[in-house]
Design a protein around this motif. Structure first.
Motif, PDB file in Angstrom:
ATOM      1  N   LEU A  57      11.739 -34.886  37.951  1.00  0.00           N
ATOM      2  CA  LEU A  57      13.267 -34.846  37.618  1.00  0.00           C
ATOM      3  C   LEU A  57      14.172 -35.841  38.230  1.00  0.00           C
ATOM      4  O   LEU A  57      14.974 -36.507  37.850  1.00  0.00           O
ATOM      5  CB  LEU A  57      13.656 -33.479  37.305  1.00  0.00           C
ATOM      6  CG  LEU A  57      13.003 -32.578  36.121  1.00  0.00           C
ATOM      7  CD1 LEU A  57      13.326 -31.297  36.031  1.00  0.00           C
ATOM      8  CD2 LEU A  57      13.188 -33.260  34.754  1.00  0.00           C
ATOM      9  N   SER A  58      13.955 -35.484  39.608  1.00  0.00           N
ATOM     10  CA  SER A  58      14.821 -36.380  40.778  1.00  0.00           C
ATOM     11  C   SER A  58      14.497 -37.905  40.447  1.00  0.00           C
ATOM     12  O   SER A  58      15.548 -38.515  40.393  1.00  0.00           O
ATOM     13  CB  SER A  58      14.395 -35.677  41.888  1.00  0.00           C
ATOM     14  OG  SER A  58      15.201 -36.445  42.898  1.00  0.00           O
ATOM     15  N   SER A  59      13.415 -38.384  40.274  1.00  0.00           N
ATOM     16  CA  SER A  59      13.096 -39.694  40.227  1.00  0.00           C
ATOM     17  C   SER A  59      13.484 -40.147  38.966  1.00  0.00           C
ATOM     18  O   SER A  59      14.339 -41.265  38.807  1.00  0.00           O
ATOM     19  CB  SER A  59      11.559 -40.029  40.433  1.00  0.00           C
ATOM     20  OG  SER A  59      11.001 -39.472  41.573  1.00  0.00           O
ATOM     21  N   TRP A  61      16.060 -39.120  37.113  1.00  0.00           N
ATOM     22  CA  TRP A  61      17.497 -39.108  37.502  1.00  0.00           C
ATOM     23  C   TRP A  61      17.924 -40.321  38.119  1.00  0.00           C
ATOM     24  O   TRP A  61      18.886 -41.004  37.858  1.00  0.00           O
ATOM     25  CB  TRP A  61      18.208 -37.773  38.348  1.00  0.00           C
ATOM     26  CG  TRP A  61      19.661 -38.045  38.434  1.00  0.00           C
ATOM     27  CD1 TRP A  61      20.144 -38.291  39.489  1.00  0.00           C
ATOM     28  CD2 TRP A  61      20.761 -37.869  37.678  1.00  0.00           C
ATOM     29  NE1 TRP A  61      21.591 -38.336  39.799  1.00  0.00           N
ATOM     30  CE2 TRP A  61      21.769 -37.812  38.251  1.00  0.00           C
ATOM     31  CE3 TRP A  61      20.747 -37.806  36.171  1.00  0.00           C
ATOM     32  CZ2 TRP A  61      23.199 -37.956  37.792  1.00  0.00           C
ATOM     33  CZ3 TRP A  61      21.983 -37.574  35.762  1.00  0.00           C
ATOM     34  CH2 TRP A  61      23.157 -37.926  36.605  1.00  0.00           C
ATOM     35  N   ARG A  64      18.118 -43.347  35.997  1.00  0.00           N
ATOM     36  CA  ARG A  64      18.972 -42.984  34.623  1.00  0.00           C
ATOM     37  C   ARG A  64      19.661 -44.194  33.872  1.00  0.00           C
ATOM     38  O   ARG A  64      19.806 -44.056  32.778  1.00  0.00           O
ATOM     39  CB  ARG A  64      20.114 -41.932  35.006  1.00  0.00           C
ATOM     40  CG  ARG A  64      21.085 -42.326  35.988  1.00  0.00           C
ATOM     41  CD  ARG A  64      21.942 -41.359  36.707  1.00  0.00           C
ATOM     42  NE  ARG A  64      23.166 -41.831  37.474  1.00  0.00           N
ATOM     43  CZ  ARG A  64      22.764 -41.786  38.850  1.00  0.00           C
ATOM     44  NH1 ARG A  64      21.485 -41.524  39.274  1.00  0.00           N
ATOM     45  NH2 ARG A  64      23.426 -42.298  39.735  1.00  0.00           N
ATOM     46  N   SER A 183      10.254 -46.695  34.815  1.00  0.00           N
ATOM     47  CA  SER A 183      11.427 -45.685  34.260  1.00  0.00           C
ATOM     48  C   SER A 183      10.894 -45.057  32.892  1.00  0.00           C
ATOM     49  O   SER A 183      10.888 -43.874  32.854  1.00  0.00           O
ATOM     50  CB  SER A 183      12.637 -46.542  34.018  1.00  0.00           C
ATOM     51  OG  SER A 183      12.574 -47.425  32.837  1.00  0.00           O
ATOM     52  N   HIS A 186       8.347 -42.442  34.334  1.00  0.00           N
ATOM     53  CA  HIS A 186       9.118 -41.167  34.540  1.00  0.00           C
ATOM     54  C   HIS A 186       9.434 -40.350  33.590  1.00  0.00           C
ATOM     55  O   HIS A 186       9.079 -39.061  33.692  1.00  0.00           O
ATOM     56  CB  HIS A 186      10.064 -41.582  35.461  1.00  0.00           C
ATOM     57  CG  HIS A 186      10.001 -41.937  37.005  1.00  0.00           C
ATOM     58  ND1 HIS A 186       9.237 -41.171  37.904  1.00  0.00           N
ATOM     59  CD2 HIS A 186      10.154 -43.121  37.545  1.00  0.00           C
ATOM     60  CE1 HIS A 186       8.977 -41.814  38.871  1.00  0.00           C
ATOM     61  NE2 HIS A 186       9.516 -43.026  38.883  1.00  0.00           N
ATOM     62  N   THR A 190       7.349 -36.920  33.324  1.00  0.00           N
ATOM     63  CA  THR A 190       8.126 -35.488  33.041  1.00  0.00           C
ATOM     64  C   THR A 190       7.936 -34.657  31.847  1.00  0.00           C
ATOM     65  O   THR A 190       7.858 -33.196  32.090  1.00  0.00           O
ATOM     66  CB  THR A 190       9.710 -36.037  33.191  1.00  0.00           C
ATOM     67  OG1 THR A 190       9.940 -36.597  34.727  1.00  0.00           O
ATOM     68  CG2 THR A 190      10.598 -34.656  33.407  1.00  0.00           C
ATOM     69  N   TYR A 223      13.241 -38.749  45.531  1.00  0.00           N
ATOM     70  CA  TYR A 223      14.356 -39.598  45.094  1.00  0.00           C
ATOM     71  C   TYR A 223      14.431 -40.842  46.190  1.00  0.00           C
ATOM     72  O   TYR A 223      14.599 -42.085  45.876  1.00  0.00           O
ATOM     73  CB  TYR A 223      15.891 -38.581  45.838  1.00  0.00           C
ATOM     74  CG  TYR A 223      16.788 -39.447  45.149  1.00  0.00           C
ATOM     75  CD1 TYR A 223      17.458 -39.661  43.905  1.00  0.00           C
ATOM     76  CD2 TYR A 223      17.648 -40.186  46.129  1.00  0.00           C
ATOM     77  CE1 TYR A 223      18.415 -40.154  43.701  1.00  0.00           C
ATOM     78  CE2 TYR A 223      18.812 -40.942  46.113  1.00  0.00           C
ATOM     79  CZ  TYR A 223      19.144 -40.928  44.727  1.00  0.00           C
ATOM     80  OH  TYR A 223      20.564 -41.722  44.352  1.00  0.00           O
TER      81      TYR A 223
END
Length: 255
Positions: A57-59, A61, A64, A183, A186, A190, A223
């Motif tokens: 989730l952090s990655s 984001w 984004r 991207s 991810h 997720t 991150y």
């Protein structure tokens, strides 16, 4: 839990977050560390999946901008990822530890080998699916989604190495833009892990003490991995992941 075991789990979470953010394969570290900490293989795999979900989730984001710019493009990938992840997670819940332990090195070998061959896969996908300057044909897009569905089943069943296989699958639908593919990876990973986490928790397969240690460290690594991953050339990232996957595959075969 002694201090050395806690340190091992934290280090594996940090490494997993870093490597997953860059190219995938980081759950090689967490799964191996959880097995070394004494968890049964099926529980270690389920716990690993739950623990690295916050890092994913952090990655996601951190990616984004790419995700928002391509959200409609990624919708179909997201749907097949959810359905495949659900199927794979259910299969794990009905698999015994002895059978799963025998499958682990072969699953790692498959993931690493496929990622090593990913440049050829990209070339084949280009020649079949693309004409210069045009989008993939419907046949190539359907083939890519089918491949992603199978990868999602694999990811729901065995989290380690999912990102490696997924990068090859996404090359069929997204071309060879590494950061666009990453991207999408991810987002899909997720979604796969979120649905798998629900299944694993309901089945009572998660060891929560280990989950909190690995998960906290993996968020930091996730991150940082995106930040540094943007600065690394794609070939360097690819060979780094191949080396990690090969080393851990050998370790699981000989242990």
């Amino acid at each position: 839990m002694d201090l050395s075991t806690a340190a091992l789990l934290a280090a594996s979470g940090l490494a997993a977050g870093l490597v997953n953010a860059i190219a995938g394969g980081g759950t090689f570290f967490t799964f191996s560390a959880l097995v070394a900490a004494g968890l049964p293989p099926v529980v270690a795999n389920a716990t690993s999946a739950v623990a690295v979900t916050p890092a994913n989730l952090s990655s996601a984001w951190a990616y984004r901008r790419e995700l928002l710019a391509n959200l409609r493009r990624f919708t179909a990938l997201g749907l097949v990822s959810l359905s495949g992840g659900l199927i794979g997670a259910y299969i794990l819940t009905v698999t015994d530890n002895a059978s799963f332990r025998q499958l682990v090195p072969w699953l790692l070998l498959f993931a690493t080998g496929l990622f090593a061959a990913s440049p050829r896969i990209v070339g084949l996908a280009r020649s079949v699916a693309r004409h210069e300057g045009h989008a993939p044909s419907r046949q190539a897009w359907a083939a890519g989604l089918t491949f992603q569905f199978l990868v999602s089943i694999y990811g729901g069943f065995f989290g380690a190495g999912m990102g490696i296989v997924m990068l090859a699958a996404l090359a069929i639908t997204e071309g060879d833009d590494f950061h666009l593919i990453n991207s999408a990876k991810h987002l899909c990973s997720t979604l796969i892990q979120l649905i798998a986490v629900v299944v694993f928790i309901q089945a009572g397969l998660v060891s929560w003490r280990e989950t909190f240690i690995v998960g906290a460290a993996s968020v930091v690594g996730g991150y940082l991995g995106v930040v540094y991953g943007r600065r690394l050339p794609a070939p360097v990232i690819r060979w780094l992941v191949i080396a990690i996957g090969a080393a851990l595959t050998v370790w699981f075969f000989v242990r």
